[in-house]
Write a protein that holds these residues in place. Sequence first.
Motif, short mmCIF file in Angstrom:
data_model
loop_
_atom_site.label_atom_id
_atom_site.label_comp_id
_atom_site.label_asym_id
_atom_site.label_seq_id
_atom_site.Cartn_x
_atom_site.Cartn_y
_atom_site.Cartn_z
N LEU A 172 0.83 -1.20 0.00
CA LEU A 172 0.00 0.00 0.00
C LEU A 172 0.86 1.26 0.00
N GLY A 173 1.96 1.24 0.75
CA GLY A 173 2.87 2.38 0.75
C GLY A 173 3.47 2.61 -0.61
N ALA A 174 3.87 1.54 -1.29
CA ALA A 174 4.43 1.67 -2.64
C ALA A 174 3.38 2.20 -3.62
N GLU A 175 2.15 1.73 -3.48
CA GLU A 175 1.07 2.21 -4.35
C GLU A 175 0.82 3.70 -4.14
N ILE A 176 0.79 4.13 -2.88
CA ILE A 176 0.57 5.55 -2.58
C ILE A 176 1.73 6.39 -3.10
N ASP A 177 2.96 5.93 -2.89
CA ASP A 177 4.13 6.66 -3.40
C ASP A 177 4.08 6.78 -4.92
N GLY A 178 3.69 5.69 -5.60
CA GLY A 178 3.59 5.73 -7.06
C GLY A 178 2.52 6.70 -7.53
N LEU A 179 1.39 6.71 -6.85
CA LEU A 179 0.32 7.64 -7.22
C LEU A 179 0.73 9.09 -6.98
N ARG A 180 1.40 9.35 -5.88
CA ARG A 180 1.85 10.71 -5.60
C ARG A 180 2.89 11.17 -6.62
N ALA A 181 3.78 10.27 -7.01
CA ALA A 181 4.77 10.61 -8.03
C ALA A 181 4.09 10.92 -9.35
N ARG A 182 3.06 10.14 -9.68
CA ARG A 182 2.32 10.38 -10.93
C ARG A 182 1.59 11.73 -10.88
N VAL A 183 1.01 12.07 -9.73
CA VAL A 183 0.34 13.36 -9.57
C VAL A 183 1.34 14.49 -9.74
#
Length: 100
Positions: free
Chosen positions: A78-89
């Motif tokens: 979940l942390g990796a998914e959130i980090d990936g989404l924030r990087a994409r944003v």
Amino acid sequence: MTTALIYLVVMLLVAAVVFLVAAVVFGRGEELAPLAPGSSPTRLPAEDINAEDIQRVRFQLVVRGYKMSEVDWVMGRLGAEIDGLRARVRELESESEAAR
């Protein structure tokens, strides 16, 4: 003395028979076969995790709660998914600002 010993032996035999009958009638009480040692019922999709996926997560129970390695794995995913989404944003926001 002999009567007490016979009484004890008869009690043990009756208890053993009751236990065996209950074990045959009721079984182990499990509907599914037990998991192999080291395996986990915890599943998450490879990518695009959503709220429904999180709600369906189940952890293997151990003596003192949930299996820590499974919880750590889910939290890491979940942390990796959130980090990936924030990087994409951030990437999309920088592209949007550059286009202005």
